[in-house]
Scaffold this active site. Structure first.
Site, PDB file in Angstrom:
ATOM      1  N   TYR A 138     -64.789  30.820  37.527  1.00  0.00           N
ATOM      2  CA  TYR A 138     -64.394  31.885  38.453  1.00  0.00           C
ATOM      3  C   TYR A 138     -63.934  33.092  37.646  1.00  0.00           C
ATOM      4  O   TYR A 138     -63.030  32.993  36.819  1.00  0.00           O
ATOM      5  CB  TYR A 138     -63.278  31.371  39.357  1.00  0.00           C
TER       6      TYR A 138
ATOM      7  N   HIS B  29     -53.084  39.271  38.329  1.00  0.00           N
ATOM      8  CA  HIS B  29     -54.187  38.481  37.785  1.00  0.00           C
ATOM      9  C   HIS B  29     -54.074  38.233  36.278  1.00  0.00           C
ATOM     10  O   HIS B  29     -54.795  37.396  35.738  1.00  0.00           O
ATOM     11  CB  HIS B  29     -55.524  39.110  38.161  1.00  0.00           C
TER      12      HIS B  29
ATOM     13  N   TRP C  14     -50.020  33.715  47.602  1.00  0.00           N
ATOM     14  CA  TRP C  14     -50.756  34.544  46.635  1.00  0.00           C
ATOM     15  C   TRP C  14     -51.494  35.655  47.366  1.00  0.00           C
ATOM     16  O   TRP C  14     -51.442  36.821  46.988  1.00  0.00           O
ATOM     17  CB  TRP C  14     -51.711  33.656  45.845  1.00  0.00           C
TER      18      TRP C  14
END
Length: 117
Positions: free
Chosen positions: A51, A32, A87
């Site tokens: 987000y 991340h 992902w």
């Protein structure tokens, strides 16, 4: 002739929670720290903005805003994206549903209880 102004889409605020596996913490944080641009582009294309994912202990808290017509349809489009699938193949093994998650639920939806705009 007077036309009606364009009405902005309403924004849905969505929050969810999942548990981060302690042995996968560093891997999840590394992923991340440099998210894949193709995954981010898909999220934006379907109407996701603002987000964020926050970490508290071993809990991951996700918050996003959705401005599309159907969150269910947007989720399906996200899930069809091959980059997102790849992902998730890396991030999903780092997570486990929280206690009390509904059957089949991965990230558990959270109920809003307060908002200051």
């Amino acid at each position: 002739m007077h036309s009606d102004p364009v009405q902005p889409r309403s924004i849905q605020r969505l929050a969810s929670v999942i548990r981060l596996l302690p042995e996968k913490r560093e891997e999840y944080l590394r992923l991340h720290a440099d998210p894949w641009p193709e995954v981010m582009a898909t999220l934006k294309r379907v109407g996701v903005s603002n987000y964020s994912i926050f970490l508290h202990g071993d809990l991951l808290f996700s918050y996003l805003e959705f401005s599309g017509d159907s969150w269910k349809d947007a989720q399906a489009e996200i899930a069809r994206d091959p980059h997102t699938q790849a992902w998730w193949a890396q991030t999903d093994p780092c997570q486990t549903p929280v206690q009390g998650a509904l059957p089949g639920e991965w990230w558990s939806a959270m109920k809003p209880v307060f908002l200051l705009e």
